[in-house]
Design an enzyme around this catalytic site. Structure first.
Site, PDB file in Angstrom:
ATOM      1  N   CYS A   1       0.758  -1.249   0.000  1.00 28.86           N
ATOM      2  CA  CYS A   1       0.000   0.000   0.000  1.00 28.86           C
ATOM      3  C   CYS A   1       0.790   1.302   0.000  1.00 28.86           C
ATOM      4  CB  CYS A   1      -0.990  -0.005   1.158  1.00 28.86           C
ATOM      5  SG  CYS A   1      -0.323  -0.585   2.720  1.00 28.86           S
TER       6      CYS A   1
ATOM      7  N   HIS B   1      -1.326   7.392   5.341  1.00 21.42           N
ATOM      8  CA  HIS B   1      -0.261   6.387   5.258  1.00 21.42           C
ATOM      9  C   HIS B   1       0.986   6.877   4.516  1.00 21.42           C
ATOM     10  CE1 HIS B   1       0.597   1.760   4.966  1.00 21.42           C
ATOM     11  NE2 HIS B   1       1.228   2.349   5.984  1.00 21.42           N
TER      12      HIS B   1
END
Length: 448
Positions: free
Chosen positions: A58, A119
């Site tokens: 990710c 993130h």
């Protein structure tokens, strides 16, 4: 034409065939109506059969998306993925000084918002509003419990701008509703960028009705604890329902025609996902780890019901959105992605062969298992665990027939091309970490 509104919707760990329009099946291998709104989006726009994520995990993909450049140019993207132990680190994140998709659009007059997963580094050194987003609602870490709203370490992780908040509700619904609210509040004479980055269907495996299960596993629980295909598909359906609310909000504002909406995933799926016909999963540079569902709708520019087989990467959408908005990249940070606007204007061929004006190699490298890959048209060079492979993806989508001995010249050509590409980028740092939350016993590696 006035500048388009831009909505980029990113699912988390969604497999290639997890949508109805890409072949979703239930446990009995029957078609399942899991994504009616995304299926509608595909019917009203363009579906891409060869959309690839910039990474098989990710946060590296997200570095590429926000910068429009190879993620390998930034140290933080070498983490596979960025983990909670990066809190307080001054290097592992996207630098506030680096131009980004939201900062470039903001400076060109766009309103910008991120709803969902960030993130890309932790406060106080990194954050969405330091990198161009004017509004932020979401979580910083790689995953969040859908009810406790905590990170994998149990730390509360729900924020509005720089303020930690508490809010009751199922996280997917909270994100969808906040996205609708942002659209409803936008002035009609100012274009906007909305990044809607869901946590779904990333674990923990929790549907709207699973608050008690969230309490049982203590917030985030274990990666291997619980879940089922039915639960996973309901999580996707909840996300799809929220996307339907977004589409309704656009229609209510009369913004549908001149809004470019892109939906994709940050990498291939894992435990309960359907990557058929591909093998591999998240963390693999096999097709199942990097080929992702991808649809785009822009009624003012994209003909309904079209299909493109042009290979493309996540970072191409950064170039595409800037191009659509008429915004130039920063001169000191040239884009590595290619605009896909020419693809919108062409007629997609109904074939499995590569076509289109975006003609260049797609490349990857990962610390995990020493992986490297290059795709040129229908041919793919792959190295994994020190073993080289050569596949013709048009004839062998499942990557079963290793043609390296039959085509030694082509193998050498693609290997040399990968090596030349790799030499243009910083080397993988020796201290880069692979933060796997599962073991080979939990999630068996793909075999050939």
């Amino acid at each position: 034409m006035t500048k388009p509104n831009l909505i980029f919707i990113l699912a988390d760990d969604l497999g290639y065939a997890d949508l109805g329009c890409t072949g979703a099946r239930n446990a009995a291998s029957q078609p399942v109506d899991v994504s009616p709104n995304l299926d509608r989006l595909a019917c009203e726009g363009m579906r891409f059969t060869r959309g690839y994520s910039n990474s098989a995990v990710c946060s590296p993909t997200r570095f590429a998306l926000i910068t429009g450049r190879w993620q390998y140019r930034l140290r933080g993207a070498a983490e596979e993925p960025l983990a909670g132990n990066a809190r307080g680190d001054k290097v592992l994140g996207v630098s506030p000084s680096h131009p980004t998709l939201p900062s470039l659009l903001r400076d060109a007059g766009y309103a910008t918002a991120l709803v969902g997963k960030w993130h890309l580094g932790y406060p106080p050194h990194f954050g969405p509003r330091m990198s161009g987003y004017q509004h932020y609602y979401g979580f910083h870490s790689g995953g969040a419990d859908y009810f406790a709203h905590c990170d994998p370490r149990g730390v509360p992780d729900l924020w509005e701008n720089e303020t930690p908040i508490e809010e009751d509700g199922y996280l997917t619904d909270l994100l969808s509703r906040r996205a609708v609210q942002f659209i409803a509040q936008q002035p009609s004479d100012q274009p906007f960028l909305l990044s809607l980055h869901y946590s779904a269907p990333h674990w923990p495996w929790l549907t709207r009705d699973d608050r008690a299960e969230s309490e049982r596993i203590g917030g985030f629980g274990k990666h291997t604890d619980g879940g089922s295909l039915a639960t996973y598909q309901r999580m996707i359906h909840h996300m799809d329902e929220g996307i339907g609310w977004v589409l309704e909000a656009l229609e209510a504002r009369g913004m549908t025609d001149n809004t470019l909406i892109v939906f994709t995933s940050d990498n291939g799926g894992e435990r309960f996902s359907n990557n058929w016909p591909f093998v591999g999963q998240k963390m693999d540079l096999l097709e199942g780890g990097i080929r992702v569902p991808l649809v785009a709708r822009w009624p003012a520019r994209i003909a309904a019901g079209t299909v493109s087989h042009t290979p493309n990467l996540t970072m191409d959408w950064t170039a595409t959105m800037l191009d659509a908005a008429g915004v130039a990249p920063h001169a000191d940070y040239p884009l590595d992605g290619h605009s896909l606007l020419p693809v919108f204007d062409g007629v997609a061929e109904q074939t499995n062969r590569a076509e289109g004006p975006v003609d260049r190699d797609l490349c990857w490298r990962m610390t995990h298992r020493g992986q490297r890959a290059l795709i040129r048209g229908d041919w793919k060079y792959l190295q994994m665990d020190g073993i080289e492979y050569l596949f013709n993806l048009a004839d062998d989508a499942r990557e079963r027939a290793n043609l390296r001995d039959r085509e030694p010249a082509r193998l050498a050509e693609l290997r040399a091309a990968w090596t030349a590409w790799d030499a243009t980028l910083p080397p993988l740092p020796e201290d880069a970490r692979v933060s796997l939350v599962f073991t080979s016993e939990d999630l068996p590696q793909a075999t050939f």
